[in-house]
Each structure stands twice: as structure tokens, then as C-alpha cells.
Write a protein that holds these residues in place. Structure first.
Motif, PDB file in Angstrom:
ATOM      1  N   LEU A 130       0.905  -1.072  -0.031  1.00 44.01           N
ATOM      2  CA  LEU A 130      -0.022   0.097  -0.018  1.00 44.01           C
ATOM      3  C   LEU A 130       0.843   1.264   0.116  1.00 44.01           C
ATOM      4  CD1 LEU A 130      -2.976  -0.827   2.301  1.00 44.01           C
ATOM      5  CD2 LEU A 130      -3.000  -0.966  -0.031  1.00 44.01           C
ATOM      6  N   SER A 131       2.172   1.205   0.445  1.00 43.98           N
ATOM      7  CA  SER A 131       2.746   2.251   0.699  1.00 43.98           C
ATOM      8  C   SER A 131       3.485   2.632  -0.640  1.00 43.98           C
ATOM      9  CB  SER A 131       3.901   2.148   1.766  1.00 43.98           C
ATOM     10  OG  SER A 131       4.898   1.395   1.453  1.00 43.98           O
ATOM     11  N   ILE A 132       3.533   1.693  -1.566  1.00 45.98           N
ATOM     12  CA  ILE A 132       4.093   2.086  -2.938  1.00 45.98           C
ATOM     13  C   ILE A 132       3.466   3.046  -3.557  1.00 45.98           C
ATOM     14  CG2 ILE A 132       4.580   1.156  -5.254  1.00 45.98           C
ATOM     15  CD1 ILE A 132       4.816  -1.550  -4.152  1.00 45.98           C
ATOM     16  N   PRO A 133       4.160   4.349  -3.942  1.00 46.72           N
ATOM     17  CA  PRO A 133       3.242   5.627  -4.429  1.00 46.72           C
ATOM     18  C   PRO A 133       2.719   5.346  -5.619  1.00 46.72           C
ATOM     19  CG  PRO A 133       5.726   6.058  -4.129  1.00 46.72           C
ATOM     20  CD  PRO A 133       5.537   4.630  -3.840  1.00 46.72           C
ATOM     21  N   GLU A 134       1.526   6.009  -6.244  1.00 51.05           N
ATOM     22  CA  GLU A 134       0.946   5.700  -7.135  1.00 51.05           C
ATOM     23  C   GLU A 134       1.592   5.948  -8.326  1.00 51.05           C
ATOM     24  OE1 GLU A 134      -2.535   4.785  -8.158  1.00 51.05           O
ATOM     25  OE2 GLU A 134      -2.190   3.802  -6.412  1.00 51.05           O
TER      26      GLU A 134
END
Lengths: 313, 420
Positions: free
Chosen positions: A193-197
């Protein structure tokens, strides 16, 4: 501008560092360092079984553990079993954890939170409950597993899994995987989830989507988390004891096929039935367990973690 | 308030001591781990004693079984232990005696009512001093479902051949599992298997002593033979017996699904409550018809005297009473399955318990072969090794010869008399 020397002279002793470090250092010393030191100290002594006199024996306990066939046999067997136990966790628990986390983060599943909670739930259960419930489910007398296997035409696959030398350890390892798969799942899920868009969008612009995106982009970015999970699994597995004790008893049957370092330590330290406890020999085994874990963690830190590239995200 | 409370406490303590010291009557306290038996002592056993000895007041003060050894040691060292100490068999009590925390009772009249085997659990190795009055033993044998036997037209087997024939007949019929036992917990294989049928092969006390003296080996045929018999048991235990735990076996039998249960007499109370069919019991089968019968009559519980007791005289009156027929009768009936070790003939109300104790008349008694001396210190521990070896033999993981060889090699590695 004041001269630098007077600046140094005037700076007061920084008490707040001590004040802030103090409580943690104190608690850590009392709870971790002192017992470790005491364990190490115990392993250098032996009590005479008749006179109860405590004598310093140097490395004699280690000599016994490595060269007396009745110690080295159980010890290496427990070590090997422990290694298998760890390998099964690494091969089954962590890939499944990654898979579930990936599925949860990729798709828009209805009831996602429910799945997440349900899969994490067993982690919160006591070993005693897990051991008892699985023992009952796998019981050849009252268990549901025989009926379930038969209903899908695999009745002939059923056997007393916990009672056979060849299957008991694998069964216990899989029960433990079932219980703890929630931990890698949660950690990886958070990492994903913490991987940036923007990273994902950039990948999509370059035509990297689907599985390729997972393996070429996301997996690389979460490798440090997988490393942490591996080390947690390693430490947890080499300290494991409870599940074997609750399902198979202190003698880790059948024929010691489920004996882990933890059960060997327990049996040695506290004794069992008419076998008197031997705290000194137990401390020797505990010290060895500590060193095995230390070496494992050190190998990870110096040879693996350094090569993992961390990307700023 | 706090001071008042403490003052009150101190006064009552002083009063208590004063009553103990100066009045004619004495108060004695019993330390025990049998908290299950609290009501039996309070309602049955102690009133009987106090009726006969009105000037002695006895209190039964048990601790939880798992905490007993540790709690007792702490109390003895702190000087707060009760006057009478319930004794665990063998090393735990011997250790207390060696430390001077159990009084030497040699010469106490009550001890004449007990056999040497009964006293061996609470005597020094050379038998010169005895420090506890034996209370009870548990007897091994087989409990069976009488209804099932009647249905299949079977008789109680007397010899090994008959026993195997009975097992085979039950298996052929298929209604019942021939024998309820599992090997998951391992100890049943040793206690209810090896130690149950074995004594007749190794000659009971004679064989046990020979191992202690080093004149016989565990690899001798008489010690291997019981393993050879147990190797045949596997086919008559239920499906998946390898993963069957002790409570599973008990439930399997009391549900009426198994015909025979290799037992210890401590099961009697539980089985009487749970089984709704008629229970019977038969002795471990004789190797051959006409052989001498030897049963495993394992000494389990006794009573000793705290040497620091201020009421030693009153306590000794109680210990002497424990040697009487009256005590034997009361105790054995209140706790069917725990049989008095005294030489007095006793009659029991429970038919199953009666069956077990009747064997003492025709059979010699022995205790579990590795209970004394052979498990003292030393690695590997013979007792634990016997658990694994017995379970392995039934599981077919080891042959009887391999199992016996493993036990003997382990014993030889540290036990001096076996090393030549």
C-alpha cells in the motif's frame, strides 16, 4: 560571536539523554541482558546429583553436548528438525503471505476487510487452543479431516498425521503456517500500500502491467520487508516450542520426530516425570540456541541485507 | 487498623501455639498434594481417627499437585511445614530424608504391617532406614467390557495365547475395537504395556533387582519378550492409534466402542462414572499356563513425619493408626483404585476394585522396573527412554531387539553396575 571553546565549556551535561535512555536501558538490562548473562554463567557450572555441591566445570557441559552420543544425538536431531520446520515456513508461509497480500491489494474485492481479519485471526489465538483444535480435527477417531478427505474422493490419503514419524513434523509445521500466515500478509500488505501511485502509473505508461508489474516493480520494492519477515520467521522458528508441547507432549513423539531445540531445552531444563531437571545442561542448550540465532541473524545482516537495494519512495 | 489486625493475628498465633504446647490435646497438620481427596479426608478418614483419639485434632491441608514438591520444599526450609508430610515415592522423598527433612521412622510399630516391597519406595537404598508409612499403590491389569465379552461369547483370558485368541476373535467379529490404547502420549505404552505385562517375564522383583545389581541386562530374553508381545498389539488397536491420545482411549472404551482397556486401577472411579455397561477386569496374562503370577502393584503414596514437628508424639499416634486395618479399609473404600499397601486383609465395596485387589492373594507384587535407582541422575533417563521405546515397538518403528538394545546402551552409558 563567542569563541568556540567557551561554547563547549558552557554547554551543560546533557542529562536528558540519560533520562530518556535510562528506563529503556534499565528494563532491557533486567529483562534481557541479565538473564542472558545468567544463562551463560549457569552453563559453566554443574551440580553433583548426590551432594548437591555446585562446581565450576568450564566447558565440560559443552563438551558433553557435542561429544557425548546421548546429547549430541538428540541435539543434532532437534537442530535438523528445527531447520526443516524453518524451511517449510519459508517455502509455504511466506509465499502464501505475499500472495494473499498481493491479491488483497490488487483487486477491488468485496469484503476485503473481512478476509484480512479472518486470515489474521489465528495469529491472536493461544498455542494451546490451536494445538488442541488441530489435534481434534486431525484425530482418526473423532476428527473431521477423514470425512472431509473422503468427501472429495481422497479418503485413502488419510492417515494419523500426528502419529507417524514421516508426517508429524510436516503436519505441525503446516499448522504453525496456518496460524502465522497473517503476519507476513499484514506486513507485505502494508508495504504494498505504501508504494506511491506515481511509480505504478509510470510503470503503466511504459506498458508494464499485471503480473509483470508485480514481479518487476512491486516485488523489488517490497524485498526489504520480505527480508524482515524472513528474519522474524527464523527467530520465531528456532524458538518454537509451544505447539509441539501441546500436541505431542514433552517427549516430542513419535520417536522424537517432532523434537525442536525448544522442546529439548524444556525437557532438559525442567525434566519430565522421573527425569530430574538439569538447569545447567539446559542453560548450555539455551546458550547454543542463542548462538545459532545470533549467527543466523548476523549472516542475514552482513550478507543479505547489505545487498538489498532500498528505493526511496 | 493495620496494627490492630496484625496484633490480632499475632495474638491468635500465640494462642494457637499455646494450645498446641500446653493443653493436653494436640493439633497436627497434614501436608498433601491430593487436593482431590479433601472431602474424603475431612468427612471420612479424619473423623474416624478423631473419634478414637479425641485429644488429637488433625487438619488435612493439601496443595495443588503440580506445586506440591516446590511448596513443600519451601515450607520445610522455612520451618512452616505441617507435622505430617505426604511422601512421593522414591527419589523425591529420599532426597528430603537425606536433607534431614523427613524423620527416620524405622522401628515404628505400624511399619511391621507392610511388606518390604511396599516399604522400598520410602527406604534408603540398602533398606536400613524407612522414613514414610506406605499408604497406597495402584495395580495394573486389563479392564474389559463384560457386555461385549458376553455378546461375543468370550472368556477372560488367563494365558498369553488365550489373550491373543480373544483379541483375534474380537477383531474377526468387527463390532468392537479389540483394545483401546494409543501411542501418541507414549507413557501408556510403557505404564500400561511394558510394565503391565512385563513383570511375569522378567520375574518381578528378582528381575528388577538383577538390573540394579548389574547381573542382568535389558537385552536379555526375559526383558525383550514383553516387547515382542507388544509388537503384535498394533494390529488390535483402533485405526490411527498412532495419533490417539490418552483421553481418546479412555473415551473410546467408556463409549463402549472398544472391548479391552490396558489399565491401571486409578481408572476405576472414572470408568464407573462414565461407562454404562458392566465392567470386568483380568490380570495380565500368564506367559504359559501354570506359570507364577506377578502383578505390577506400584507404590505411589505414603506419609512421613516432619522432624521439626512440635507434636511428634501425636503425629506418631496418627502414623501408627495408618498401619491399622481400620485405616486400610476406610482409605481403600473411599478411593477405589488406590489400594492400601498394608498386609491387612481388606474388603472393598466396589466390585471392580475388589477384582484388582484380589490378585494380591495369588500373585507376587512388584513395582515399575525403572522407578527406583535406575532413573537417578544420568543421561539418558531410563524412564523417559522406556516411554519412547515402548511406543516405538507398538508403532513398529523399532524391533523389540533394537528397542531393548537402545535402552541397555543408554543405561550402560552412565550406570556403573551395568558397565562390567
Amino acid at each position: 560571536m563567542m569563541p568556540e571553546t567557551s561554547n563547549v565549556r558552557k554547554r551543560p551535561f546533557r542529562w536528558h539523554i540519560l533520562v530518556f535512555l535510562g528506563p529503556a536501558a534499565f528494563v532491557y538490562t533486567v529483562i534481557m541482558i541479565l538473564p542472558l548473562a545468567e544463562t551463560l554463567r549457569l552453563s559453566f557450572f554443574q551440580v553433583d546429583s548426590v551432594t548437591r555441591v555446585v562446581t565450576f566445570v568450564g566447558l565440560e557441559n559443552y563438551n558433553q553436548l557435542f561429544f557425548n552420543v546421548y546429547w549430541v544425538g538428540p541435539f543434532t536431531k532437534a537442530l535438523w528438525n528445527n531447520f526443516l520446520f524453518f524451511v517449510i515456513h519459508m517455502l509455504v508461509q511466506n509465499p502464501i503471505g505475499v500472495l494473499i497480500a498481493a491479491l488483497l491489494s490488487m483487486f477491488h474485492l468485496p469484503g476485503k476487510k473481512l478476509y484480512r481479519t479472518a486470515i489474521f485471526m489465528p495469529t491472536l489465538l493461544s498455542f494451546v487452543i490451536v494445538g488442541f483444535v488441530w489435534k481434534l480435527m486431525l484425530s482418526p477417531l473423532w476428527g473431521v479431516s477423514k470425512g472431509m478427505l473422503s468427501s472429495v474422493g481422497l479418503g485413502s490419503w488419510f492417515m494419523p498425521f500426528l502419529g507417524r514419524e514421516e508426517s508429524a513434523l510436516i503436519t505441525l509445521a503446516l499448522i504453525s503456517v496456518w496460524q502465522f500466515v497473517g503476519i507476513p500478509m499484514m506486513l507485505i500488505y502494508a508495504a504494498l500500500l505504501s508504494i506511491p501511485e506515481e511509480v505504478i502509473e509510470a510503470a503503466e505508461c511504459d506498458g508494464v502491467t499485471g503480473l509483470a508489474q508485480f514481479f518487476k516493480i512491486k516485488l523489488i520494492l517490497i524485498l526489504p520487508t520480505i527480508g524482515i519477515i524472513s528474519i522474524l520467521t527464523f527467530v520465531g522458528n528456532f524458538n518454537a516450542f509451544d505447539l509441539v508441547y501441546t500436541t505431542q507432549g514433552p517427549l516430542a513423539g513419535p520417536n522424537f520426530s517432532t523434537d525442536l531445540l525448544g522442546t529439548l531445552l524444556y525437557r532438559t531444563f525442567y525434566g519430565q516425570q522421573t527425569q530430574p531437571g538439569d538447569p545447567n545442561m539446559g542453560a548450555t542448550i539455551a546458550t547454543m540456541m542463542f548462538f545459532i540465532i545470533l549467527v543466523g541473524v548476523a549472516i542475514y545482516l552482513f550478507f543479505i541485507q547489505r545487498r538489498l537495494t532500498r528505493y526511496e519512495m | 487498623m493495620k496494627y490492630a489486625l496484625m496484633g490480632g493475628l499475632a495474638t491468635s498465633l500465640m494462642l494457637g501455639t499455646a494450645v498446641g504446647a500446653f493443653a493436653q490435646s494436640a493439633e497436627i497438620t497434614i501436608e498433601s498434594w491430593r487436593n482431590d481427596d479433601l472431602t474424603i479426608w475431612q468427612d471420612t478418614i479424619l473423623p474416624a481417627f478423631m473419634a478414637a483419639n479425641p485429644d488429637i485434632k488433625v487438619t488435612f491441608a493439601p496443595t495443588a499437585p503440580t506445586q506440591y514438591n516446590a511448596a513443600l520444599n519451601a515450607k520445610l526450609e522455612g520451618g512452616t511445614a505441617g507435622d505430617l508430610i505426604t511422601c512421593r515415592p522414591f527419589d523425591a522423598s529420599l532426597d528430603l530424608y537425606n536433607k534431614g527433612q523427613l524423620a527416620d521412622l524405622t522401628g515404628l510399630a505400624a511399619l511391621d504391617n507392610f511388606s518390604d516391597v511396599a516399604k522400598s519406595a520410602w527406604s534408603t537404598d540398602d533398606g536400613s532406614a524407612t522414613f514414610c508409612v506406605p499408604m497406597a499403590a495402584v495395580i495394573h491389569g486389563f479392564i474389559y467390557n463384560k457386555d461385549a465379552f458376553a455378546e461375543l461369547g468370550l472368556q477372560e483370558p488367563e494365558t498369553q495365547d488365550e489373550f491373543m485368541a480373544v483379541l483375534e476373535a474380537i477383531k474377526q467379529d468387527g463390532t468392537y475395537i479389540p483394545m483401546a490404547m494409543g501411542t501418541l502420549d507414549q507413557w501408556e505404552s510403557q505404564a500400561m504395556g511394558y510394565q503391565n505385562i512385563g513383570p511375569m517375564y522378567w520375574g518381578g522383583e528378582k528381575g528388577r533387582q538383577a538390573i540394579i545389581d548389574g547381573t542382568a541386562k535389558l537385552t536379555d530374553p526375559e526383558w525383550v519378550k514383553p516387547f515382542e508381545i507388544m509388537a503384535q498389539w498394533g494390529q488390535y488397536l483402533g485405526d490411527g492409534f498412532e495419533a490417539q491420545a490418552y483421553p481418546d482411549s479412555q473415551t473410546l472404551f467408556t463409549l463402549g466402542r472398544a472391548a479391552i482397556y490396558p489399565a491401571g486401577s486409578w481408572e476405576i472411579t472414572g470408568f464407573n462414572n462414565d461407562a454404562d455397561f458392566e465392567l470386568g477386569a483380568f490380570r495380565p496374562p500368564l506367559p504359559n499356563a501354570g506359570d507364577a503370577c506377578i502383578i505390577n502393584d506400584h507404590t505411589d503414596i505414603a506419609m512421613g513425619l516432619n522432624p521439626d514437628s512440635p507434636n511428634a508424639d501425636a503425629a506418631k499416634v496418627f502414623l501408627d493408626w495408618m498401619g491399622t486395618e481400620e485405616f486400610a479399609q476406610l482409605y481403600s473404600n473411599a478411593l477405589p483404585g488406590f489400594f492400601s499397601l498394608s498386609n491387612n486383609a481388606i474388603t472393598l465395596d466396589d466390585p471392580l476394585a475388589n477384582e484388582f485387589i484380589s490378585w494380591r492373594a495369588d500373585c507376587q507384587s512388584t513395582i515399575r522396573s525403572a522407578a527406583q535407582i535406575l532413573t537417578r541422575g544420568g543421561t539418558p533417563n531410563l524412564w523417559s527412554a522406556m516411554w519412547t521405546a515402548s511406543a516405538n515397538v507398538i508403532n513398529g518403528i523399532q524391533t523389540p531387539q533394537e528397542a531393548a538394545a537402545g535402552l541397555q546402551a543408554g543405561l550402560e552409558s552412565w550406570y556403573a553396575p551395568q558397565q562390567n
